[in-house]
Design an enzyme around this catalytic site. Structure first.
Site, PDB file in Angstrom:
ATOM      1  N   LYS A 150       0.844  -1.210   0.000  1.00 48.00           N
ATOM      2  CA  LYS A 150       0.000   0.000   0.000  1.00 48.00           C
ATOM      3  C   LYS A 150       0.873   1.252   0.000  1.00 48.00           C
ATOM      4  O   LYS A 150       1.658   1.461   0.923  1.00 48.00           O
ATOM      5  CB  LYS A 150      -0.916  -0.013   1.235  1.00 48.00           C
ATOM      6  CG  LYS A 150      -1.760   1.255   1.421  1.00 48.00           C
ATOM      7  CD  LYS A 150      -2.675   1.147   2.653  1.00 48.00           C
ATOM      8  CE  LYS A 150      -3.441   2.451   2.906  1.00 48.00           C
ATOM      9  NZ  LYS A 150      -4.265   2.395   4.142  1.00 48.00           N
ATOM     10  N   ASP A 173      -3.106   9.971   3.860  1.00 53.94           N
ATOM     11  CA  ASP A 173      -4.468   9.514   4.092  1.00 53.94           C
ATOM     12  C   ASP A 173      -5.192  10.465   5.032  1.00 53.94           C
ATOM     13  O   ASP A 173      -5.098  10.351   6.250  1.00 53.94           O
ATOM     14  CB  ASP A 173      -4.438   8.086   4.694  1.00 53.94           C
ATOM     15  CG  ASP A 173      -5.847   7.548   4.941  1.00 53.94           C
ATOM     16  OD1 ASP A 173      -6.818   8.167   4.456  1.00 53.94           O
ATOM     17  OD2 ASP A 173      -5.959   6.495   5.610  1.00 53.94           O
ATOM     18  N   LYS A 190     -10.552  12.195   8.733  1.00 55.14           N
ATOM     19  CA  LYS A 190      -9.996  11.760  10.016  1.00 55.14           C
ATOM     20  C   LYS A 190      -9.976  12.921  10.997  1.00 55.14           C
ATOM     21  O   LYS A 190      -9.923  14.083  10.579  1.00 55.14           O
ATOM     22  CB  LYS A 190      -8.547  11.286   9.812  1.00 55.14           C
ATOM     23  CG  LYS A 190      -8.418   9.926   9.155  1.00 55.14           C
ATOM     24  CD  LYS A 190      -6.949   9.500   9.105  1.00 55.14           C
ATOM     25  CE  LYS A 190      -6.796   8.154   8.435  1.00 55.14           C
ATOM     26  NZ  LYS A 190      -7.434   7.042   9.176  1.00 55.14           N
ATOM     27  N   ASP A 210     -12.644   6.411   4.380  1.00 59.31           N
ATOM     28  CA  ASP A 210     -11.352   6.234   5.049  1.00 59.31           C
ATOM     29  C   ASP A 210     -10.851   4.784   4.961  1.00 59.31           C
ATOM     30  O   ASP A 210      -9.705   4.494   5.270  1.00 59.31           O
ATOM     31  CB  ASP A 210     -11.481   6.669   6.523  1.00 59.31           C
ATOM     32  CG  ASP A 210     -10.135   6.930   7.163  1.00 59.31           C
ATOM     33  OD1 ASP A 210      -9.128   6.978   6.420  1.00 59.31           O
ATOM     34  OD2 ASP A 210     -10.097   7.093   8.403  1.00 59.31           O
ATOM     35  N   ARG A 213      -7.914  -0.842   1.183  1.00 59.59           N
ATOM     36  CA  ARG A 213      -8.427  -2.059   0.535  1.00 59.59           C
ATOM     37  C   ARG A 213      -8.934  -1.769  -0.872  1.00 59.59           C
ATOM     38  O   ARG A 213      -8.927  -2.638  -1.722  1.00 59.59           O
ATOM     39  CB  ARG A 213      -9.512  -2.688   1.437  1.00 59.59           C
ATOM     40  CG  ARG A 213     -10.674  -1.802   1.711  1.00 59.59           C
ATOM     41  CD  ARG A 213     -11.478  -2.238   2.936  1.00 59.59           C
ATOM     42  NE  ARG A 213     -10.891  -1.750   4.193  1.00 59.59           N
ATOM     43  CZ  ARG A 213     -11.396  -2.000   5.382  1.00 59.59           C
ATOM     44  NH1 ARG A 213     -12.473  -2.743   5.512  1.00 59.59           N
ATOM     45  NH2 ARG A 213     -10.809  -1.522   6.461  1.00 59.59           N
TER      46      ARG A 213
END
Ligand code: BES
Ligand code: MN
Ligand code: ZN
Length: 503
Positions: free
Chosen positions: A274, A279, A286, A356, A360
């Site tokens: 990854k 992020d 977040k 978030d 995946r």
């Protein structure tokens, strides 16, 4: 840093400091036989008696990791001696051996210590040999002297150590040398991983990651590097991956590194990492506190690059492919929204209930892409879930997979590399949690068992090959005062590859 091996007696090698190990309770046994490493016989009587004086004064008891720097050595050519405690006089556990080594480097962070001779390769360690010891010396010294200075005006580092000579008995030269080669390769892979990961998100973008990979290919002819652009990913139908980067001004990249060290048509080991360079969570933003640490969300990708570098350096007779999906996850007018449904390359539709849970989404299409390599095994590594930190803390990485043999091999490799993993169950009962009312799959599975449901999601895309997943959310970086990347799981994966090459 320059590492080398010498078979000469430790006192004869010119350097700023020699490192000598001592065991605990030297004067409590009746024979008063001192226990030094390298073994007493390798040290002159004079030096032995000087050390004995220091010990008898009580300055050091020999507990694991205790150190004393002796900076005047009478009647000797030796400049300084660093005494390092090794604990009780018996074989050390691998962890304690590493503890002693890192204590040694930390006490050598002095401007006047530029070269050292390390006598600790001689220490008896449970279940290990000289090769392993030498490798650990290189890995631990490299780790402890690493400092991120790339973006500081003052490039001064605390450690001025430039030269490390490892002494070894004559008989062990060959295995010491092979430990040195492994140690140097792994240390380089770890350093590359840390250096990339410690860079901030405004420098280390997907484009930057791709450039670094291309650079790696240029400097290592054994490594060929290909970058897939968004247009190509679109053609491949990577709707899930591309939905994540849509909210970012930075174009996504899919980096492919190929190393052909094995037979021409040998099935490759595929590593998928990854590479989320930042992020923010996307629309499911977040919380602000600690959000800076989400620059580390590309640690899996960096570790894939580091591991390939180590494999090339060791010239392992294996075929290895590294795949790094790289993107940002940002809030934006064009970003994924909760409830959006996207179509993955495999054709499965995914309802994005939380933007978030983006890791995946970029990994699933990359796993599908991995199929075209006809892989022997696929191992993905990702800072995937905060839940992994809750479950396992920062000690082992989480391990899940669909193949017991592969998982066992990774557990074993983790133990011998001191880069451990702990397996969690991937049972079909958990799959229930990923049911969606509107699509084939939901991208989150509720608050229970977050690490497992994330792996369950990935497993849907890994049905056609032997696959293992490493959740490195807790192990890829340290938080707090010593915030920084760890380079894990490069040692674990390198060990796995070494083991595979040997079998
Ligand atoms: N990159 C994070 C996981 C993470 C969180 C790693 C904290 C290290 C420390 C990942 O993309 C994420 O945000 N996961 C969510 C999943 C959730 C929405 C199901 C998480 O763990 O909160
Ligand atoms: Mn996230
Ligand atoms: Zn993430």
């Amino acid at each position: 840093m320059d590492y080398s091996i010498e078979v000469a007696p430790i006192e004869t090698l010119p350097c700023d400091c020699i490192i000598i190990g001592i065991y605990q309770n030297q004067y409590q046994n009746q024979h008063q036989n001192q226990q030094f490493i390298p073994s007493g016989a390798g040290l002159s009587d004079k030096l032995q008696s000087t050390i004995a004086t220091v010990i008898s004064r009580g300055d050091i008891s020999g507990k694991i990791g205790e150190t004393v720097l002796m900076n005047v050595i009478p009647d000797s050519k030796v400049e300084r001696v660093l005494l390092v405690g090794l604990g009780e006089n018996k074989a050390l556990s691998p962890k304690n051996y590493r503890k002693a080594l890192s204590a040694a480097v930390l006490s050598l962070k002095k401007p006047y210590i530029k070269s050292v001779v390390c006598g600790l390769a001689d220490v008896a360690v449970e279940g290990s040999n000289l090769q392993w010891n030498v490798r650990q010396i290189v890995e631990v010294f490299n780790d402890a002297s690493y400092q991120f200075t790339a973006l500081k005006s003052d490039k001064e580092t605390e450690s001025k150590l430039q030269k490390v000579i490892i002494t070894t008995p004559d008989s062990g030269l060959a295995s010491a040398q092979s430990g040195l080669i492994q140690g140097l390769a792994i240390a380089e892979g770890v350093s590359l991983t840390k250096a990339l990961a410690d860079l901030p998100g405004n420098v280390c973008t997907p484009t930057y990651m791709a450039e670094q990979a291309v650079e790696l290919g240029k400097t290592h002819p054994g490594l060929s590097v290909k970058i897939l652009e968004e247009s190509e990913m679109k053609e491949l139908g990577m709707g899930s991956f591309l939905s994540v980067s849509r909210g970012s001004r930075q174009p996504a990249k899919l980096i492919a590194l190929e190393y052909q060290g094995g037979k021409k048509d040998g099935k490759p080991i595929v590593l998928v990492g990854k590479g989320l360079t930042f992020d923010a969570g996307g629309i499911s933003l977040k919380p602000g506190a600690g959000m800076d640490e989400m620059k580390y969300d590309m640690c899996g990708g960096a570790a894939v690059m580091g591991t390939l570098l180590a494999a090339v350096k060791m010239q392992l007779p294996l075929n290895i492919v590294g795949l790094v999906p790289s993107s940002e996850n940002m809030p934006d007018g064009d970003a994924n929204k909760p409830g959006d449904i996207v179509t993955s390359m495999l054709g499965k539709t995914i309802e994005i209930l939380n933007t978030d849970a983006e890791g995946r989404l970029i990994l699933c299409d990359t796993l599908t892409y991995a199929e075209r390599y006809n892989p022997d095994v696929v191992i993905d590594l990702a800072t995937l879930t905060g839940a992994c930190l809750v479950a396992l803390g920062r000690v082992p990485s989480g391990l899940l997979g669909n193949d017991d043999e592969l998982c066992d091999a990774l557990i074993k490799a983790g133990e011998s590399a001191c880069d451990s993993v702990w397996r969690l169950p991937l049972w079909e009962e958990y799959q229930e949690q990923l049911k969606s009312n509107f699509a084939d799959l939901a991208n989150i599975g509720g608050k229970d068992a977050g690490t497992i449901t994330a792996a369950c999601f990935l497993s849907e895309f890994a049905k056609n090959f032997r696959w293992a997943h490493l959740d490195i959310a807790g192990t890829a970086w340290r938080t707090g005062q010593f915030k920084g990347a760890t380079g894990r799981p490069v040692p674990l994966l390198s060990q796995y590859l070494i083991d595979r090459a040997a079998s």
